[in-house]
Design a protein around this motif. Structure first.
Motif, PDB file in Angstrom:
ATOM      1  N   UNK A   5       0.751  -1.074   0.032  1.00 28.17           N
ATOM      2  CA  UNK A   5      -0.069  -0.348  -0.394  1.00 28.17           C
ATOM      3  C   UNK A   5       0.706   1.339  -0.057  1.00 28.17           C
ATOM      4  N   UNK A   6       1.522   1.495   0.737  1.00 30.63           N
ATOM      5  CA  UNK A   6       2.220   2.642   0.998  1.00 30.63           C
ATOM      6  C   UNK A   6       3.236   2.295   1.905  1.00 30.63           C
ATOM      7  N   UNK A   7       5.198   2.413   2.027  1.00 32.24           N
ATOM      8  CA  UNK A   7       6.135   2.065   2.391  1.00 32.24           C
ATOM      9  C   UNK A   7       6.296   3.346   3.272  1.00 32.24           C
ATOM     10  N   UNK A   8       6.347   3.061   4.631  1.00 31.53           N
ATOM     11  CA  UNK A   8       7.447   4.166   4.981  1.00 31.53           C
ATOM     12  C   UNK A   8       8.366   4.590   5.373  1.00 31.53           C
ATOM     13  N   UNK A   9       8.742   5.242   5.782  1.00 33.36           N
ATOM     14  CA  UNK A   9      10.125   5.317   6.085  1.00 33.36           C
ATOM     15  C   UNK A   9      10.337   5.612   7.429  1.00 33.36           C
ATOM     16  N   UNK A  10      10.469   4.698   8.391  1.00 38.39           N
ATOM     17  CA  UNK A  10      10.523   5.442   9.650  1.00 38.39           C
ATOM     18  C   UNK A  10      11.541   5.924  10.481  1.00 38.39           C
ATOM     19  N   UNK A  11      12.353   7.008  10.226  1.00 38.56           N
ATOM     20  CA  UNK A  11      13.024   7.700  10.200  1.00 38.56           C
ATOM     21  C   UNK A  11      14.049   7.370  11.629  1.00 38.56           C
ATOM     22  N   UNK A  12      13.349   7.034  13.076  1.00 40.40           N
ATOM     23  CA  UNK A  12      13.397   6.152  14.724  1.00 40.40           C
ATOM     24  C   UNK A  12      13.963   5.268  13.619  1.00 40.40           C
ATOM     25  N   UNK A  13      13.691   4.526  13.239  1.00 43.33           N
ATOM     26  CA  UNK A  13      14.180   2.855  13.647  1.00 43.33           C
ATOM     27  C   UNK A  13      15.328   2.523  12.158  1.00 43.33           C
ATOM     28  N   UNK A  14      15.008   4.067  11.136  1.00 42.95           N
ATOM     29  CA  UNK A  14      16.240   3.959  10.099  1.00 42.95           C
ATOM     30  C   UNK A  14      17.728   4.424  11.297  1.00 42.95           C
ATOM     31  N   UNK A  15      17.813   5.330  11.859  1.00 45.27           N
ATOM     32  CA  UNK A  15      18.206   5.589  12.950  1.00 45.27           C
ATOM     33  C   UNK A  15      18.956   4.803  13.806  1.00 45.27           C
ATOM     34  N   UNK A  16      18.300   4.132  14.433  1.00 43.64           N
ATOM     35  CA  UNK A  16      18.512   2.296  15.443  1.00 43.64           C
ATOM     36  C   UNK A  16      19.461   1.429  14.260  1.00 43.64           C
ATOM     37  N   UNK A  17      19.019   1.774  13.063  1.00 47.58           N
ATOM     38  CA  UNK A  17      19.711   0.294  12.283  1.00 47.58           C
ATOM     39  C   UNK A  17      20.852   0.789  12.544  1.00 47.58           C
ATOM     40  N   UNK A  18      21.323   2.132  11.540  1.00 46.27           N
ATOM     41  CA  UNK A  18      22.577   2.270  10.559  1.00 46.27           C
ATOM     42  C   UNK A  18      23.275   2.830  12.248  1.00 46.27           C
ATOM     43  N   UNK A  19      22.726   2.812  13.276  1.00 44.45           N
ATOM     44  CA  UNK A  19      23.687   2.774  14.612  1.00 44.45           C
ATOM     45  C   UNK A  19      23.917   1.225  14.967  1.00 44.45           C
ATOM     46  N   UNK A  20      22.901   0.598  15.057  1.00 44.27           N
ATOM     47  CA  UNK A  20      23.101  -0.702  15.548  1.00 44.27           C
ATOM     48  C   UNK A  20      24.573  -1.647  14.143  1.00 44.27           C
ATOM     49  N   UNK A  21      24.065  -1.132  12.871  1.00 46.62           N
ATOM     50  CA  UNK A  21      25.263  -1.025  11.793  1.00 46.62           C
ATOM     51  C   UNK A  21      26.561  -1.071  12.458  1.00 46.62           C
ATOM     52  N   UNK A  22      26.868   0.527  12.707  1.00 47.06           N
ATOM     53  CA  UNK A  22      27.764   1.021  13.183  1.00 47.06           C
ATOM     54  C   UNK A  22      28.479   0.193  14.196  1.00 47.06           C
ATOM     55  N   UNK A  23      27.304   0.264  15.078  1.00 48.63           N
ATOM     56  CA  UNK A  23      28.233  -1.200  16.714  1.00 48.63           C
ATOM     57  C   UNK A  23      28.590  -2.776  15.970  1.00 48.63           C
ATOM     58  N   UNK A  24      27.593  -2.672  14.983  1.00 46.58           N
ATOM     59  CA  UNK A  24      28.476  -5.048  14.374  1.00 46.58           C
ATOM     60  C   UNK A  24      29.611  -3.885  13.847  1.00 46.58           C
TER      61      UNK A  24
ATOM     62  N   UNK B 198      28.292  10.784   3.526  1.00 52.45           N
ATOM     63  CA  UNK B 198      27.458   9.789   2.606  1.00 52.45           C
ATOM     64  C   UNK B 198      27.970   8.368   2.839  1.00 52.45           C
ATOM     65  N   UNK B 199      29.689   8.398   2.586  1.00 51.82           N
ATOM     66  CA  UNK B 199      29.792   7.152   2.337  1.00 51.82           C
ATOM     67  C   UNK B 199      30.011   6.402   3.600  1.00 51.82           C
ATOM     68  N   UNK B 200      29.837   6.629   4.957  1.00 52.45           N
ATOM     69  CA  UNK B 200      29.266   5.795   5.560  1.00 52.45           C
ATOM     70  C   UNK B 200      27.675   5.237   5.937  1.00 52.45           C
ATOM     71  N   UNK B 201      27.603   6.986   5.780  1.00 49.95           N
ATOM     72  CA  UNK B 201      26.033   6.568   6.003  1.00 49.95           C
ATOM     73  C   UNK B 201      25.214   4.737   4.832  1.00 49.95           C
ATOM     74  N   UNK B 202      26.135   4.999   3.622  1.00 53.29           N
ATOM     75  CA  UNK B 202      25.600   4.486   2.778  1.00 53.29           C
ATOM     76  C   UNK B 202      26.804   2.798   2.986  1.00 53.29           C
ATOM     77  N   UNK B 203      27.749   2.484   2.969  1.00 56.55           N
ATOM     78  CA  UNK B 203      27.999   1.460   4.146  1.00 56.55           C
ATOM     79  C   UNK B 203      26.737   0.673   5.205  1.00 56.55           C
TER      80      UNK B 203
END
Length: 153
Positions: free
Chosen positions: A6-25, A114-119
């Motif tokens: 129907x509609x893909x919503x980009x939740x900024x809180x979820x994206x931030x959490x995913x990126x911070x988790x990815x950074x840690x990992x 930008x490079x860090x965010x993409x990775x």
């Protein structure tokens, strides 16, 4: 037939959490990868990267365990990373370009961000692509393409 979402919503809180988790990992896995691969650690002055990701991991650990000293936190993380490097890092693989993003002294400008965010975005979505198995599959595919292209000429 697949249903169109129907509609893909980009939740900024979820994206931030995913990126911070990815950074840690990813910093953890780079630390372990370099421990498990002394030949990679010895090239391109990767000791700097190793020390930086160890420092990052120590800081992360201290935020979760503020009652420990920096030395205790490092010792704990160092021990755990040794174990993982010994028993669980056979398939880890990181490109030098990614590891260079963690090199101390590198300017944290818009290009770096930008490079860090993409990775981190790629890593959060497909951590399995940062393995020797996938890297070797890509190399094999590129070799097939190269041979195919040469055969056409």
């Amino acid at each position: 037939m697949l249903k169109k979402p129907e509609k893909m919503e980009l939740n900024s809180r979820q994206v931030k959490r995913d990126v911070l988790t990815a950074y840690r990992r990813i910093t953890w896995k780079i630390w372990v990868y370099l421990k498990a691969n002394p030949d990679v650690l010895a090239t391109n002055n990767n000791q700097e990267v190793f020390d930086e990701v160890a420092k990052i991991q120590t800081e992360i650990y201290l935020r979760r365990n503020p009652n420990q000293t920096r030395e205790e936190a490092f010792s704990t993380q160092d021990f755990l990373s040794d174990l993982e490097a010994k028993y669980n890092a056979d398939d880890y693989y990181f490109e030098q370009e990614l590891m260079d993003l963690f090199r101390p002294g590198i300017e944290h400008d818009k290009v770096w961000g930008f490079k860090m965010f993409v990775e981190l975005l790629f890593y959060s979505g497909m951590p399995e692509s940062y393995t020797k198995t996938v890297h070797n599959m890509v190399l094999a595919e590129e070799e097939v393409e190269r041979k195919f292209t040469q055969a056409d000429t």
